[in-house]
Design a protein around this motif. Structure first.
Motif, PDB file in Angstrom:
ATOM      1  N   PHE A  56       0.837  -1.202   0.000  1.00  0.00           N
ATOM      2  CA  PHE A  56       0.000   0.000   0.000  1.00  0.00           C
ATOM      3  C   PHE A  56       0.870   1.250   0.000  1.00  0.00           C
ATOM      4  CE2 PHE A  56       0.443  -1.698   4.320  1.00  0.00           C
ATOM      5  CZ  PHE A  56       1.066  -0.648   4.969  1.00  0.00           C
ATOM      6  N   PRO A  57       0.356   2.375  -0.500  1.00  0.00           N
ATOM      7  CA  PRO A  57       1.115   3.631  -0.489  1.00  0.00           C
ATOM      8  C   PRO A  57       1.378   4.094   0.937  1.00  0.00           C
ATOM      9  CG  PRO A  57      -0.742   3.762  -2.014  1.00  0.00           C
ATOM     10  CD  PRO A  57      -0.931   2.527  -1.213  1.00  0.00           C
ATOM     11  N   TYR A  60      -1.294   5.803   3.763  1.00  0.00           N
ATOM     12  CA  TYR A  60      -2.578   5.461   3.158  1.00  0.00           C
ATOM     13  C   TYR A  60      -3.745   5.990   3.990  1.00  0.00           C
ATOM     14  CZ  TYR A  60      -6.153   2.576   0.895  1.00  0.00           C
ATOM     15  OH  TYR A  60      -7.264   2.150   0.220  1.00  0.00           O
ATOM     16  N   ASN A  61      -3.637   5.937   5.297  1.00  0.00           N
ATOM     17  CA  ASN A  61      -4.755   6.339   6.163  1.00  0.00           C
ATOM     18  C   ASN A  61      -4.955   7.846   6.235  1.00  0.00           C
ATOM     19  OD1 ASN A  61      -5.345   3.653   6.809  1.00  0.00           O
ATOM     20  ND2 ASN A  61      -3.951   3.655   8.557  1.00  0.00           N
ATOM     21  N   SER A  63      -5.565   9.855   3.775  1.00  0.00           N
ATOM     22  CA  SER A  63      -6.442  10.362   2.724  1.00  0.00           C
ATOM     23  C   SER A  63      -7.759  10.857   3.326  1.00  0.00           C
ATOM     24  CB  SER A  63      -6.714   9.269   1.697  1.00  0.00           C
ATOM     25  OG  SER A  63      -7.661   9.689   0.742  1.00  0.00           O
ATOM     26  N   PRO A  68      -9.617   6.135  -2.173  1.00  0.00           N
ATOM     27  CA  PRO A  68      -8.425   6.773  -2.744  1.00  0.00           C
ATOM     28  C   PRO A  68      -7.598   5.761  -3.556  1.00  0.00           C
ATOM     29  CG  PRO A  68      -8.038   6.261  -0.455  1.00  0.00           C
ATOM     30  CD  PRO A  68      -9.475   5.897  -0.731  1.00  0.00           C
ATOM     31  N   TYR A  69      -6.815   6.287  -4.470  1.00  0.00           N
ATOM     32  CA  TYR A  69      -5.898   5.479  -5.300  1.00  0.00           C
ATOM     33  C   TYR A  69      -6.636   4.476  -6.188  1.00  0.00           C
ATOM     34  CZ  TYR A  69      -2.921   7.205  -1.529  1.00  0.00           C
ATOM     35  OH  TYR A  69      -2.301   7.994  -0.591  1.00  0.00           O
ATOM     36  N   GLU A  70      -7.932   4.664  -6.377  1.00  0.00           N
ATOM     37  CA  GLU A  70      -8.699   3.786  -7.258  1.00  0.00           C
ATOM     38  C   GLU A  70      -9.029   4.539  -8.541  1.00  0.00           C
ATOM     39  OE1 GLU A  70      -9.436   0.635  -6.763  1.00  0.00           O
ATOM     40  OE2 GLU A  70      -8.626   0.508  -4.743  1.00  0.00           O
ATOM     41  N   LYS A 178     -14.474   4.938   4.535  1.00  0.00           N
ATOM     42  CA  LYS A 178     -13.086   4.703   4.128  1.00  0.00           C
ATOM     43  C   LYS A 178     -12.456   3.713   5.107  1.00  0.00           C
ATOM     44  CE  LYS A 178      -9.576   6.973   5.447  1.00  0.00           C
ATOM     45  NZ  LYS A 178      -8.606   8.013   5.831  1.00  0.00           N
ATOM     46  N   GLY A 185      -1.526  -3.929   6.344  1.00  0.00           N
ATOM     47  CA  GLY A 185      -2.467  -3.744   5.251  1.00  0.00           C
ATOM     48  C   GLY A 185      -3.814  -4.381   5.482  1.00  0.00           C
ATOM     49  N   ASN A 230      -5.000  -7.126  -3.046  1.00  0.00           N
ATOM     50  CA  ASN A 230      -4.250  -5.877  -3.194  1.00  0.00           C
ATOM     51  C   ASN A 230      -5.149  -4.642  -3.120  1.00  0.00           C
ATOM     52  OD1 ASN A 230      -5.517  -6.455  -5.633  1.00  0.00           O
ATOM     53  ND2 ASN A 230      -3.982  -5.357  -6.842  1.00  0.00           N
ATOM     54  N   ARG A 231      -6.351  -4.786  -2.572  1.00  0.00           N
ATOM     55  CA  ARG A 231      -7.279  -3.675  -2.436  1.00  0.00           C
ATOM     56  C   ARG A 231      -8.034  -3.813  -1.113  1.00  0.00           C
ATOM     57  NH1 ARG A 231      -4.823  -2.288  -6.353  1.00  0.00           N
ATOM     58  NH2 ARG A 231      -5.610  -1.419  -8.311  1.00  0.00           N
TER      59      ARG A 231
END
Length: 451
Positions: A56-57, A60-61, A63, A68-70, A178, A185, A230-231
């Motif tokens: 994950f970027p 990530y939390n 945002s 996000p990132y989708e 969210k 992850g 991965n999501r």
């Protein structure tokens, strides 16, 4: 060739002599030294990183937007589902098929139950008859399935009373939720903080562009149906066919423009070349006025003088429906496992019925299994009833006479007990102990089979 000692050999080639020397090395070392794989780079991360689910970027939390990132937003998915008529019809059809089925809550133990078990079952049925305290189960399920099919982000807020007991399961807009992830992850889980159980924030609700509320796994049920490793967000059927829906929307707009914005008349009639624009306009007004208001004149031929009718061009209507439209309909129906029979050309009746049954079996059964799993988890974790289960009633009703014959045969041959046969009919078990033992029918009556 002459031997010159260990590890050396001499090759005599007249008029030259070649001396070849080598070391006796294992073949594995020779392979490793010649373009070998080499030793891997020493890992940089600490050992505690082992088990991280996905890359994950960083941050990530942090945002402040959901999803996000989708590449596709929730608003886009809902716009596609509401904008394409066929897609909306398919979604509503699938929701209707699931909501029309009856349901029950039974004990996993098919033998006789105590009065306490009967009371607990009745309490669970009463709760799920109106899960959110407002809507009946069918309407409540439709709210959830709308989120599953369009955004794959169904969310239920668990409203509790002062004692912490579950009071209502209230659907929330999944597009505002969210998920928060931990260092590996995954969704943060409860942990022991001293002598008490701590619930970290697992979800945030984004309202007005800001994180408004934190929810733990005790406060919110977030249940995507199609998760990927991965999501953190699911992938709904609408997202799976997003390109097809885009094409279909443009096809639909093309047809709409044909009827609203088109400027090509049904036919073109030539006039003499020496007519002026004023003469053409004057005759056009006469022609339109002649047919205006009189429906019987519109479908009758009319003779016109001179060179007015020398040229007549009948314009061709565009193809309003063709194989491409059927192909788009088939893709949309396939994504939801709906039979495209009503949207395509007539086919063999037997084939159509087979496809319809297959579509219901392959498409509806997984949806019903997802709903059953959700309710079973709530029964076990919130209502303290892991021995109870949510059961869908069969969609096709068996003929009562045929069902009686089948169950009587099973009970008389010891395949089912009397209480198991009564459970199939949805009736309460008999308290007699013999009703829980398989028996076979003989000439002298029923005989219990040995255990």
């Amino acid at each position: 060739m002459a031997d010159r000692g260990a590890g050396q050999r001499t090759w005599s080639l007249s008029p030259y002599q070649v001396d070849v020397s080598f070391k006796s090395a294992p073949k594995s070392e020779e392979a490793a030294n010649w373009f070998g794989p080499l030793t891997p780079i020493t890992p940089l991360a600490p050992p505690e990183v082992a088990g991280r689910q996905w890359d994950f970027p960083a941050g990530y939390n942090l945002s402040t937007i959901s999803r996000p990132y989708e590449p596709v937003t929730f608003a886009t998915l809902r716009g596609l589902a509401d904008g394409y008529d066929l897609l909306r019809l398919v979604i509503e059809t699938r929701k209707d098929q699931a909501a029309r089925l009856s349901w029950n809550i039974n004990s996993r133990n098919k033998t006789a139950r105590s009065p306490l078990d009967v009371e607990r079952t009745a309490t669970a049925k009463s709760f799920f008859a109106r899960p959110d305290g407002i809507h009946g189960f069918a309407d409540w399920l439709r709210l959830l399935l709308e989120e599953v099919f369009v955004t794959d982000a169904p969310a239920l807020y668990m409203s509790r009373d002062r004692g912490g007991r579950l009071k209502a399961l209230m659907p929330l807009d999944g597009a505002t939720i969210k998920p928060v992830i931990d260092a590996w992850g995954r969704s943060p889980q409860p942990y022991m903080d001293g002598d008490r159980l701590a619930y970290p924030a697992a979800y945030q609700q984004i309202l007005k562009g800001y994180p408004a509320i934190d929810y733990s796994v005790r406060d919110l049920i977030y249940r995507p149906r199609n998760l990927r490793v991965n999501r953190v967000y699911g992938m709904s059927p609408v997202e799976q066919i997003i390109t097809t829906v885009n094409i279909a929307l443009r096809r639909q707009m093309y047809l709409l423009d044909y009827f609203t914005e088109g400027n090509i008349p049904d036919s073109l009639i030539g006039v003499p070349e020496n007519w002026t624009p004023d003469q053409i306009a004057s005759y056009q007004k006469y022609w339109d006025a002649y047919f205006d208001g009189d429906l019987t004149r519109r479908r009758r031929a009319k003779f016109v003088p001179g060179g007015v009718a020398k040229t007549f061009i009948q314009t061709k209507e565009p193809e309003l429906k063709g194989p491409f439209d059927e192909w788009l309909a088939r893709i949309v129906c396939f994504a939801f496992s709906i039979s495209p029979q009503a949207l395509t050309q007539t086919m063999n009746r037997a084939t159509a019925e087979t496809q319809k049954d297959l579509a219901e079996e392959e498409g509806l059964a997984p949806i019903l299994a997802w709903a059953k799993s959700l309710v079973d988890d709530i029964l076990a974790s919130e209502l303290d009833a892991p021995d109870l289960e949510f059961v869908w009633s069969p969609g096709q009703q068996t003929d009562p006479l045929a069902q009686e014959t089948i169950l009587s045969s099973y009970a008389s041959k010891g395949i089912l007990t009397i209480n198991e046969a009564r459970a199939v009919l949805g009736r309460e078990p008999v308290a007699d102990a013999s009703a829980n033992r398989p028996m076979t029918l003989t000439a002298s009556g029923y005989v219990a089979l040995p255990e």
